[in-house]
Motif scaffolding. Structure first.
Motif, PDB file in Angstrom:
ATOM      1  N   ALA A 196       3.185   6.449  13.149  1.00  0.00           N
ATOM      2  CA  ALA A 196       1.665   5.702  13.625  1.00  0.00           C
ATOM      3  C   ALA A 196       2.010   4.538  13.160  1.00  0.00           C
ATOM      4  N   LEU A 197       2.897   3.901  12.671  1.00  0.00           N
ATOM      5  CA  LEU A 197       3.222   2.450  11.563  1.00  0.00           C
ATOM      6  C   LEU A 197       4.152   1.835  13.671  1.00  0.00           C
ATOM      7  N   ARG A 198       4.859   2.783  13.653  1.00  0.00           N
ATOM      8  CA  ARG A 198       5.923   2.277  15.206  1.00  0.00           C
ATOM      9  C   ARG A 198       4.948   1.994  15.965  1.00  0.00           C
ATOM     10  N   ASP A 199       3.982   2.736  16.301  1.00  0.00           N
ATOM     11  CA  ASP A 199       3.129   2.690  17.249  1.00  0.00           C
ATOM     12  C   ASP A 199       2.158   1.590  17.263  1.00  0.00           C
ATOM     13  N   ALA A 200       1.897   1.214  15.556  1.00  0.00           N
ATOM     14  CA  ALA A 200       0.717  -0.111  15.456  1.00  0.00           C
ATOM     15  C   ALA A 200       1.838  -1.161  15.753  1.00  0.00           C
ATOM     16  N   ILE A 201       2.888  -1.523  14.948  1.00  0.00           N
ATOM     17  CA  ILE A 201       3.991  -2.768  15.551  1.00  0.00           C
ATOM     18  C   ILE A 201       4.250  -2.600  17.330  1.00  0.00           C
ATOM     19  N   ALA A 202       4.422  -1.735  18.024  1.00  0.00           N
ATOM     20  CA  ALA A 202       4.009  -1.935  19.319  1.00  0.00           C
ATOM     21  C   ALA A 202       2.610  -2.297  20.322  1.00  0.00           C
ATOM     22  N   ALA A 203       2.077  -2.032  19.479  1.00  0.00           N
ATOM     23  CA  ALA A 203       0.347  -2.330  20.128  1.00  0.00           C
ATOM     24  C   ALA A 203      -0.073  -3.559  20.133  1.00  0.00           C
ATOM     25  N   VAL A 204       0.805  -4.931  18.421  1.00  0.00           N
ATOM     26  CA  VAL A 204       0.189  -5.839  18.184  1.00  0.00           C
ATOM     27  C   VAL A 204       1.196  -6.869  18.793  1.00  0.00           C
ATOM     28  N   SER A 220       0.912  -0.956  -0.006  1.00  0.00           N
ATOM     29  CA  SER A 220      -0.077  -0.375   0.379  1.00  0.00           C
ATOM     30  C   SER A 220       0.885   1.573  -0.514  1.00  0.00           C
ATOM     31  N   ASN A 221       0.539   1.816  -0.649  1.00  0.00           N
ATOM     32  CA  ASN A 221       1.109   3.437  -0.905  1.00  0.00           C
ATOM     33  C   ASN A 221       0.510   4.604   0.807  1.00  0.00           C
ATOM     34  N   TYR A 222      -0.419   3.625   1.280  1.00  0.00           N
ATOM     35  CA  TYR A 222      -1.405   4.376   1.933  1.00  0.00           C
ATOM     36  C   TYR A 222      -1.022   4.082   3.841  1.00  0.00           C
ATOM     37  N   GLU A 223      -0.167   5.140   4.287  1.00  0.00           N
ATOM     38  CA  GLU A 223       0.029   4.721   6.091  1.00  0.00           C
ATOM     39  C   GLU A 223      -0.790   4.326   6.698  1.00  0.00           C
ATOM     40  N   GLY A 224      -2.236   4.702   6.565  1.00  0.00           N
ATOM     41  CA  GLY A 224      -2.947   3.883   7.091  1.00  0.00           C
ATOM     42  C   GLY A 224      -3.180   2.320   6.731  1.00  0.00           C
ATOM     43  N   GLU A 225      -3.367   2.124   5.308  1.00  0.00           N
ATOM     44  CA  GLU A 225      -3.918   1.061   5.123  1.00  0.00           C
ATOM     45  C   GLU A 225      -2.931   0.495   5.714  1.00  0.00           C
ATOM     46  N   LEU A 226      -1.651   0.553   6.088  1.00  0.00           N
ATOM     47  CA  LEU A 226      -0.753   0.004   6.854  1.00  0.00           C
ATOM     48  C   LEU A 226      -0.848  -0.498   8.172  1.00  0.00           C
ATOM     49  N   VAL A 227      -1.240   0.555   9.031  1.00  0.00           N
ATOM     50  CA  VAL A 227      -1.362   0.485   9.943  1.00  0.00           C
ATOM     51  C   VAL A 227      -2.685  -0.718  10.333  1.00  0.00           C
ATOM     52  N   GLU A 228      -3.328  -0.550   9.670  1.00  0.00           N
ATOM     53  CA  GLU A 228      -4.742  -1.193   9.362  1.00  0.00           C
ATOM     54  C   GLU A 228      -4.491  -2.704   9.234  1.00  0.00           C
ATOM     55  N   ALA A 229      -3.590  -2.883   8.695  1.00  0.00           N
ATOM     56  CA  ALA A 229      -3.493  -4.063   8.610  1.00  0.00           C
ATOM     57  C   ALA A 229      -2.221  -4.746   9.030  1.00  0.00           C
ATOM     58  N   ILE A 230      -1.841  -3.852  10.316  1.00  0.00           N
ATOM     59  CA  ILE A 230      -0.246  -4.363  11.017  1.00  0.00           C
ATOM     60  C   ILE A 230      -1.435  -5.261  12.431  1.00  0.00           C
ATOM     61  N   GLN A 231      -2.504  -3.600  12.877  1.00  0.00           N
ATOM     62  CA  GLN A 231      -3.054  -4.123  13.927  1.00  0.00           C
ATOM     63  C   GLN A 231      -4.206  -5.548  13.733  1.00  0.00           C
ATOM     64  N   LYS A 232      -4.888  -5.426  12.100  1.00  0.00           N
ATOM     65  CA  LYS A 232      -5.514  -7.300  12.192  1.00  0.00           C
ATOM     66  C   LYS A 232      -4.890  -7.861  11.877  1.00  0.00           C
ATOM     67  N   ALA A 233      -3.588  -7.880  11.847  1.00  0.00           N
ATOM     68  CA  ALA A 233      -3.048  -9.291  11.738  1.00  0.00           C
ATOM     69  C   ALA A 233      -3.171 -10.141  13.125  1.00  0.00           C
ATOM     70  N   ARG A 234      -2.930  -9.342  14.635  1.00  0.00           N
ATOM     71  CA  ARG A 234      -3.690 -10.014  15.493  1.00  0.00           C
ATOM     72  C   ARG A 234      -4.338 -10.910  15.183  1.00  0.00           C
ATOM     73  N   GLY A 235      -3.333 -12.118  16.151  1.00  0.00           N
ATOM     74  CA  GLY A 235      -4.211 -13.713  15.885  1.00  0.00           C
ATOM     75  C   GLY A 235      -4.095 -14.593  14.516  1.00  0.00           C
ATOM     76  N   ARG A 236      -4.589 -13.710  13.880  1.00  0.00           N
ATOM     77  CA  ARG A 236      -4.201 -14.769  12.491  1.00  0.00           C
ATOM     78  C   ARG A 236      -3.094 -14.448  12.259  1.00  0.00           C
ATOM     79  N   TYR A 237      -1.277 -13.999  11.767  1.00  0.00           N
ATOM     80  CA  TYR A 237       0.022 -13.866  11.572  1.00  0.00           C
ATOM     81  C   TYR A 237       0.627 -14.180  12.633  1.00  0.00           C
ATOM     82  N   ASP A 238       1.803 -14.879  12.694  1.00  0.00           N
ATOM     83  CA  ASP A 238       2.401 -14.836  13.343  1.00  0.00           C
ATOM     84  C   ASP A 238       3.714 -14.525  13.318  1.00  0.00           C
ATOM     85  N   PHE A 239       4.064 -13.899  11.710  1.00  0.00           N
ATOM     86  CA  PHE A 239       4.639 -13.259  10.988  1.00  0.00           C
ATOM     87  C   PHE A 239       4.563 -12.257  10.691  1.00  0.00           C
ATOM     88  N   ILE A 240       5.646 -10.889  11.327  1.00  0.00           N
ATOM     89  CA  ILE A 240       5.385  -9.935   9.813  1.00  0.00           C
ATOM     90  C   ILE A 240       6.351  -9.915   9.430  1.00  0.00           C
TER      91      ILE A 240
END
Ligand code: DQA
Length: 158
Positions: free
Chosen positions: A94-102, A61-81
């Motif tokens: 924002a991306l850093r905080d998403a990584i730290a949150a999940v 994605s070229n959009y920060e928010g879409e990447l943030v959402e993908a990281i948020q939704k990865a919880r419980g769905r993926y074992d590695f990003i």
């Protein structure tokens, strides 16, 4: 990591690419090489299937928010990003905080060696919250990141 009904661990990997990585192949090939993102994803898909990875999904994605959402939704769905955040690496809190949150481990990767390029690329605001960083090996940065994720997930099964 999740287990299937036989108690065998399931391996699920998400590959995320940020801004301008859709242009690989034609974008500054002297820096980023001539493979397209589809070429790279296909190499990863083959390697993942050889290693019995259950799921490997890809999002660019070229959009920060879409990447943030993908990281948020990865919880419980993926074992590695595996994450090449492109230029967002250098400034996206924002991306850093998403990584730290999940609680999904993230491997940061780059085709180029960001430390030998312009000074603004030397800083990764993501580096303090990811498992580790791989950069400078072209497409092999992606392959190495995948191999590390697979090895980590295999260790989890023992
Ligand atoms: C990159 C390096 C970043 O500095 C740049 O903005 C990119 C690609 C790499 O893969 O080398 O878009 O992440």
């Amino acid at each position: 990591m999740q287990s299937d009904t036989d108690g065998v661990n399931v391996k699920r990997i998400l590959v995320l690419n940020g801004p301008n990585l859709n242009l690989l192949g034609t974008r500054e090939p002297e820096i980023y090489g001539r493979l397209t993102l589809d070429d790279i994803n296909e190499l990863l898909r083959v390697r993942a299937s050889e290693a019995d990875v259950d799921t490997i999904d890809f999002l660019q994605s070229n959009y920060e928010g879409e990447l943030v959402e993908a990281i948020q939704k990865a919880r419980g769905r993926y074992d590695f990003i595996l994450l090449n955040a492109g230029a967002l690496t250098h400034y996206s809190i924002a991306l850093r905080d998403a990584i730290a949150a999940v609680p999904v481990p993230v491997i940061e990767l780059h085709l180029s060696n960001i430390h030998r390029r312009e000074e603004f690329r030397h800083t990764s605001v993501l580096a303090p919250v990811v498992m580790g960083q791989i950069c400078g090996f072209g497409v092999d940065s992606y392959i190495a990141a995948l191999d590390i994720a697979i090895r980590r997930l295999q260790k989890d099964t023992k």
